[in-house]
Design an enzyme around this catalytic site. Structure first.
Site, PDB file in Angstrom:
ATOM      1  N   CYS A  96     -10.383   0.056 -23.480  1.00  0.00           N
ATOM      2  CA  CYS A  96     -11.642  -0.619 -23.790  1.00  0.00           C
ATOM      3  C   CYS A  96     -12.120  -0.207 -25.180  1.00  0.00           C
ATOM      4  O   CYS A  96     -12.066   0.966 -25.533  1.00  0.00           O
ATOM      5  CB  CYS A  96     -12.678  -0.243 -22.742  1.00  0.00           C
ATOM      6  SG  CYS A  96     -14.231  -1.117 -22.898  1.00  0.00           S
ATOM      7  N   LEU A  97     -12.602  -1.188 -25.931  1.00  0.00           N
ATOM      8  CA  LEU A  97     -13.141  -0.891 -27.262  1.00  0.00           C
ATOM      9  C   LEU A  97     -14.363   0.009 -27.170  1.00  0.00           C
ATOM     10  O   LEU A  97     -14.682   0.726 -28.118  1.00  0.00           O
ATOM     11  CB  LEU A  97     -13.498  -2.192 -27.986  1.00  0.00           C
ATOM     12  CG  LEU A  97     -12.342  -3.152 -28.233  1.00  0.00           C
ATOM     13  CD1 LEU A  97     -12.834  -4.436 -28.890  1.00  0.00           C
ATOM     14  CD2 LEU A  97     -11.267  -2.503 -29.066  1.00  0.00           C
ATOM     15  N   GLN A 109     -21.005  -5.569 -25.628  1.00  0.00           N
ATOM     16  CA  GLN A 109     -20.328  -4.512 -26.378  1.00  0.00           C
ATOM     17  C   GLN A 109     -20.740  -4.475 -27.844  1.00  0.00           C
ATOM     18  O   GLN A 109     -20.463  -3.491 -28.534  1.00  0.00           O
ATOM     19  CB  GLN A 109     -18.811  -4.674 -26.284  1.00  0.00           C
ATOM     20  CG  GLN A 109     -18.260  -4.397 -24.902  1.00  0.00           C
ATOM     21  CD  GLN A 109     -16.776  -4.595 -24.876  1.00  0.00           C
ATOM     22  OE1 GLN A 109     -16.296  -5.705 -24.711  1.00  0.00           O
ATOM     23  NE2 GLN A 109     -16.038  -3.518 -25.059  1.00  0.00           N
ATOM     24  N   HIS A 132     -18.063  -6.098 -17.794  1.00  0.00           N
ATOM     25  CA  HIS A 132     -18.999  -5.630 -18.826  1.00  0.00           C
ATOM     26  C   HIS A 132     -20.341  -6.354 -18.698  1.00  0.00           C
ATOM     27  O   HIS A 132     -21.401  -5.739 -18.821  1.00  0.00           O
ATOM     28  CB  HIS A 132     -18.449  -5.899 -20.238  1.00  0.00           C
ATOM     29  CG  HIS A 132     -17.545  -4.853 -20.758  1.00  0.00           C
ATOM     30  ND1 HIS A 132     -17.929  -3.552 -20.992  1.00  0.00           N
ATOM     31  CD2 HIS A 132     -16.233  -4.916 -21.114  1.00  0.00           C
ATOM     32  CE1 HIS A 132     -16.917  -2.863 -21.464  1.00  0.00           C
ATOM     33  NE2 HIS A 132     -15.863  -3.665 -21.552  1.00  0.00           N
ATOM     34  N   HIS A 147     -12.116  -7.769 -16.480  1.00  0.00           N
ATOM     35  CA  HIS A 147     -12.576  -6.619 -17.273  1.00  0.00           C
ATOM     36  C   HIS A 147     -13.810  -6.995 -18.092  1.00  0.00           C
ATOM     37  O   HIS A 147     -14.817  -6.279 -18.091  1.00  0.00           O
ATOM     38  CB  HIS A 147     -11.432  -6.162 -18.189  1.00  0.00           C
ATOM     39  CG  HIS A 147     -11.776  -5.030 -19.101  1.00  0.00           C
ATOM     40  ND1 HIS A 147     -11.262  -3.762 -18.926  1.00  0.00           N
ATOM     41  CD2 HIS A 147     -12.557  -4.972 -20.215  1.00  0.00           C
ATOM     42  CE1 HIS A 147     -11.724  -2.978 -19.889  1.00  0.00           C
ATOM     43  NE2 HIS A 147     -12.507  -3.694 -20.684  1.00  0.00           N
ATOM     44  N   GLU A 148     -13.741  -8.132 -18.796  1.00  0.00           N
ATOM     45  CA  GLU A 148     -14.860  -8.538 -19.652  1.00  0.00           C
ATOM     46  C   GLU A 148     -16.066  -9.001 -18.835  1.00  0.00           C
ATOM     47  O   GLU A 148     -17.215  -8.705 -19.199  1.00  0.00           O
ATOM     48  CB  GLU A 148     -14.418  -9.623 -20.632  1.00  0.00           C
ATOM     49  CG  GLU A 148     -13.303  -9.211 -21.586  1.00  0.00           C
ATOM     50  CD  GLU A 148     -13.573  -7.937 -22.373  1.00  0.00           C
ATOM     51  OE1 GLU A 148     -14.746  -7.614 -22.650  1.00  0.00           O
ATOM     52  OE2 GLU A 148     -12.594  -7.249 -22.720  1.00  0.00           O
ATOM     53  N   GLY A 180      -9.988  -8.672 -25.849  1.00  0.00           N
ATOM     54  CA  GLY A 180     -11.189  -9.211 -25.233  1.00  0.00           C
ATOM     55  C   GLY A 180     -12.401  -8.440 -25.698  1.00  0.00           C
ATOM     56  O   GLY A 180     -12.307  -7.260 -26.050  1.00  0.00           O
TER      57      GLY A 180
END
Length: 176
Positions: A94-95, A51, A140, A136-137, A46
């Site tokens: 997480c990225l 991000q 963000h 999660h996304e 994701g």
């Protein structure tokens, strides 16, 4: 085209909240494809627009396992319309916070309304990994990171590690 993900050093006073996507056009669809390329290259499952430096309410997800046919999902202007009282725990990463994983407890089921890449209204009732990934996304987009759900002690350890990393070798792009 791959977009370089941002390394995010969370600042409790600075929370970047994404604005709604006003128009879905060819440029929006290209941006979604670029986000997917970035996510696949990472690799991840994701990615939120914020991000990669675009504060837009847009995210991409693909939960296909290695060797399976890709199943990309573009989610524009998502809104969680319901959450279950039942909870589930998944180990999240997480990225934006590389190489750190923690168990996070979230609602086990969510219903999300959104627009797809063709501006068509969609609604999904998600459970399992999809529910976790969507939450999660979407977090963000609201300026929240998964480490906001862990204990203060663990969060402080993560912050210390990333502040040292930034001091020793600053990333090329950083947010908050």
């Amino acid at each position: 085209m791959t977009i370089k993900p941002l390394i995010i050093l969370p600042d409790p006073l600075l929370r970047l909240v994404s604005k709604p996507v006003e128009r879905i056009d060819d440029a929006t669809r290209k941006f979604a494809r670029d986000m997917l390329d970035t996510m696949y290259d990472a690799p991840g499952i994701g990615l939120a627009a914020i991000q990669v430096g675009e504060p837009l309410r847009m995210l991409v997800i693909d939960l296909a396992k290695e060797g399976e046919e890709p199943a990309p999902m573009t989610v524009i202007n998502p809104e969680i319309v319901s959450r279950s009282d039942d909870r589930s725990i998944y180990e999240e990463g997480c990225l934006s916070i590389p190489d750190y994983y923690a168990e996070v407890e979230r609602p086990a089921k969510v219903r999300v309304k959104y627009l797809d890449e063709n501006a068509k209204e969609q609604e999904v009732e998600a459970t399992g990994l999809l529910a976790t990934c969507l939450q999660h996304e979407i977090d963000h987009l609201d300026g929240v990171l998964f480490i906001d759900y862990i204990s203060k002690l663990k969060r402080d350890m993560v912050m210390k590690k990333f502040k040292k990393l930034a001091k020793d070798r600053p990333p090329s792009r950083m947010v908050g």
